[in-house]
Design an enzyme around this catalytic site. Structure first.
Site, short mmCIF file in Angstrom:
data_model
loop_
_atom_site.label_atom_id
_atom_site.label_comp_id
_atom_site.label_asym_id
_atom_site.label_seq_id
_atom_site.Cartn_x
_atom_site.Cartn_y
_atom_site.Cartn_z
N LYS A 108 0.84 -1.21 0.00
CA LYS A 108 0.00 0.00 0.00
C LYS A 108 0.87 1.25 0.00
CE LYS A 108 -1.47 1.62 4.05
NZ LYS A 108 -1.27 3.01 4.50
N ASN A 109 1.87 1.28 0.86
CA ASN A 109 2.64 2.51 1.03
C ASN A 109 3.61 2.78 -0.12
OD1 ASN A 109 1.24 3.04 3.29
ND2 ASN A 109 2.86 2.46 4.74
N CYS A 132 -4.37 12.73 12.75
CA CYS A 132 -4.98 11.40 12.70
C CYS A 132 -4.70 10.69 14.01
CB CYS A 132 -4.48 10.62 11.50
SG CYS A 132 -2.84 9.97 11.73
N ARG A 185 0.97 14.70 12.68
CA ARG A 185 1.46 14.50 11.32
C ARG A 185 1.41 15.72 10.41
NH1 ARG A 185 -0.82 8.77 9.34
NH2 ARG A 185 0.96 8.88 7.96
N ASP A 225 5.52 0.74 11.64
CA ASP A 225 4.31 0.05 11.16
C ASP A 225 4.24 -1.41 11.61
OD1 ASP A 225 3.58 2.39 9.98
OD2 ASP A 225 4.08 1.80 7.94
N ARG A 260 -8.35 -0.64 4.99
CA ARG A 260 -7.54 0.38 4.30
C ARG A 260 -6.19 -0.17 3.88
NH1 ARG A 260 -7.14 5.89 7.37
NH2 ARG A 260 -5.86 6.18 5.52
C1 EPZ Z 1 4.45 7.01 6.00
O1 EPZ Z 1 3.68 8.06 6.57
C2 EPZ Z 1 3.55 5.81 5.94
N1 EPZ Z 1 2.39 6.12 5.13
C3 EPZ Z 1 3.13 5.41 7.35
O2 EPZ Z 1 2.36 4.23 7.24
C4 EPZ Z 1 4.38 5.14 8.18
O3 EPZ Z 1 4.02 4.85 9.50
C5 EPZ Z 1 5.32 6.35 8.15
O4 EPZ Z 1 5.60 6.72 6.78
C6 EPZ Z 1 6.64 6.14 8.87
O5 EPZ Z 1 7.31 5.04 8.32
C7 EPZ Z 1 2.48 6.03 3.80
O6 EPZ Z 1 3.53 5.72 3.24
C8 EPZ Z 1 1.26 6.31 3.00
P1 EPZ Z 1 6.51 10.53 7.81
P2 EPZ Z 1 4.18 9.56 6.47
O7 EPZ Z 1 6.37 11.73 6.99
O8 EPZ Z 1 4.91 9.74 5.20
C9 EPZ Z 1 6.80 13.93 11.18
C10 EPZ Z 1 0.67 2.69 7.91
O9 EPZ Z 1 0.20 2.13 8.92
N2 EPZ Z 1 6.67 14.90 10.08
O10 EPZ Z 1 7.71 9.66 7.61
O11 EPZ Z 1 3.03 10.44 6.77
C11 EPZ Z 1 5.53 13.11 11.38
O12 EPZ Z 1 4.58 13.80 12.17
C12 EPZ Z 1 1.24 4.05 8.03
O13 EPZ Z 1 0.67 2.19 6.78
C13 EPZ Z 1 6.72 16.25 10.34
O14 EPZ Z 1 6.85 16.68 11.49
O15 EPZ Z 1 5.20 9.61 7.69
C14 EPZ Z 1 6.06 11.87 12.04
O16 EPZ Z 1 6.22 12.06 13.41
C15 EPZ Z 1 0.62 4.99 8.93
N3 EPZ Z 1 6.63 17.12 9.29
C16 EPZ Z 1 7.44 11.69 11.39
O17 EPZ Z 1 7.78 12.98 10.86
C17 EPZ Z 1 6.48 16.71 7.99
O18 EPZ Z 1 6.39 17.56 7.09
C18 EPZ Z 1 7.50 10.67 10.26
O19 EPZ Z 1 6.43 10.92 9.34
C19 EPZ Z 1 6.43 15.33 7.74
C20 EPZ Z 1 6.53 14.44 8.80
#
Ligand code: EPZ
Length: 422
Positions: free
Chosen positions: A22-23, A116, A121, A307, A399
């Site tokens: 999915k990701n 969420c 996020r 994850d 999902r």
């Molecule tokens: C991706 O989410 C995945 N989703 C998530 O999968 C996964 O948990 C996550 O990466 C971490 O591996 C998809 O790929 C669709 P991040 P993403 O940006 O990209 C902070 C699942 O269960 N951050 O790496 O949204 C953020 O708040 C899930 O399949 C900022 O502060 O995650 C978090 O604490 C849910 N500012 C950390 O960084 C930003 O602009 C990592 O988030 C971006 C992120």
């Protein structure tokens, strides 16, 4: 809302075929917007999040169709560069259309995703990078309104992410492929799904160096063409089913997967006492006796993936001793803890750390799914538990896990989907 009724004390054993990730599929679908000629994407899982993104892209006038596990996309009929709140609010990854729209058409209007269940996020890193590439970014009435500089093209730059962000790396990498000049991105996420995206972009004609490392250098090109590409196997789905074997003295073989993507998880499984064997595209986990306790720290790839945290916590609950888990990616990813406790787990949370004292068995209780991976931890706990468990709000699991009931039944889990209101 659908529920699962699971009758426990199953031994989770057998073969399961893993779907496309999915990701990975979500950023790859967004990247299809870049191509001037038709693109075909294979091994796309049939999931609610994929449907949402296909609908979002189709809403722009793009001809995008999913048939079985193949998505075909032709952007020649695109009419608008707009992603409405109604769809974005149901899936945060919708923000990934911002990069390709801005890079190819010089403008985009995309609803800001909300918070969420697992954390606030924000998407500040995505926006900061687009600004560094010369875009004019305004956030107005809940929408990000973005415009490329004079001439309609983003400008290559050097940008370092303040933290490792998977979505941020993906969005900006996509945008940089069509920017004028060279972009150097530092502190990039190195997750297999980011690598898969970079590989597809290269197949579309992009020039990217440093794929799979923390620094990627992208030489912008004038246009990208379509390609025929297949989504990488889902490492989290793989790990989730294998975890079931560890909880039930089971024996699971995951097929159509990629062992190299799961090293940090397989290492923990072995520490917990599982016998892991692998081939080119399969992994077998065999377990006898109770799991051994472990210490886990979630970290960006190649560290232990957040994850898989909830599923591993469910395994730790049955361990012969005390385990600790430290969640370092999301601030609120312990929503499954109270639910596992309802089934008898002994877990104490202190800030980012959870201390899990192993119990001999779970006991059935009504529980509620709170997010995608939390749902899977409850399903596995229910399969191992004494009695019948009802899990509410299972739309979360739909999902991210394709054909989940069918796959679980194939592994010996007694699971039924029920519709409480008829
Ligand atoms: C991706 O989410 C995945 N989703 C998530 O999968 C996964 O948990 C996550 O990466 C971490 O591996 C998809 O790929 C669709 P991040 P993403 O940006 O990209 C902070 C699942 O269960 N951050 O790496 O949204 C953020 O708040 C899930 O399949 C900022 O502060 O995650 C978090 O604490 C849910 N500012 C950390 O960084 C930003 O602009 C990592 O988030 C971006 C992120």
């Amino acid at each position: 809302m659908d529920q699962f009724l699971i009758t426990g004390r199953s031994r989770i054993a057998g073969e399961v075929t893993i779907s496309g990730a999915k990701n990975a599929a979500l950023p790859l679908l967004a990247a299809m917007i870049l191509a001037e000629t038709p693109t075909t994407l294979n091994n796309v899982p049939t999931l609610q999040d994929v449907r949402t993104l296909v609908k979002l892209i189709a809403g722009m006038g793009v001809n995008i169709v999913k048939e079985g596990s193949t998505v075909r996309c032709d952007t020649s009929s695109i009419e608008n560069y707009f992603a409405p709140y109604d769809l974005v609010k149901t899936m945060r990854a919708s923000i990934l259309v911002l990069g390709p729209l801005l890079a190819r058409f010089g403008e985009a209007e995309v609803s800001l995703p909300g918070g969420c269940a697992i954390g606030s996020r924000p998407v500040d890193q995505h926006l900061k990078a687009f600004k560094a590439m010369g875009a004019d970014i305004m956030v107005e009435n809940g929408y990000v309104k973005a415009k490329a500089p004079e001439g309609g093209r983003l400008i290559g730059c050097e940008f370092s992410f303040d933290m490792v962000t998977v979505g941020g790396t993906e969005n900006v990498l996509i945008a940089a492929t069509l920017a004028k000049g060279t972009t150097i991105l530092e502190n990039c996420a190195r997750e297999p799904e980011v690598v898969d995206l970079a590989n597809m972009l290269v197949a579309m004609g992009a020039k990217i160096k440093g794929i799979g490392t923390a620094v990627m250098t992208i030489e912008g090109v004038d246009s990208l063409h379509g390609c025929d590409y297949s989504v990488v196997p889902d490492r989290i789905e793989t790990g989730s089913y294998l975890a079931g074997a560890l909880m039930t003295c089971g024996d699971v073989t995951a097929k159509n997967t990629a062992p190299s993507l799961l090293q940090p998880v397989l290492q923990k499984f072995e520490e917990m006492g599982a016998v892991i064997t692998t081939g080119d595209d399969w992994i077998r986990a065999q377990m006898s006796g109770r799991p051994k306790p472990v210490n886990i720290r979630t970290q960006p790839h190649p560290g232990f993936p957040t994850d898989m945290q909830a599923q591993l916590m469910a395994v730790c609950c049955l361990a012969d001793g005390t385990s600790t888990i430290s969640e370092n990616i999301f601030e609120n990813r312990y929503m499954h803890v109270p639910e596992l406790k309802r089934m008898g787990a002994d877990i104490q949370v202190d800030g980012h750390t959870a201390i899990i004292r192993g119990i001999e068995q779970f006991n059935a209780a009504p529980v509620m799914a709170t997010d995608l991976r939390a749902s899977m931890s409850l399903v596995m706990a229910a399969a191992a538990a004494q009695g019948q468990t009802v899990i509410d709000r299972i739309y979360h699991i739909d999902r991210g896990y394709e054909n989940v009931e069918e796959k679980l039944r194939g592994l010996g889990v007694n699971i039924e989907r029920i519709k409480p209101n008829g």
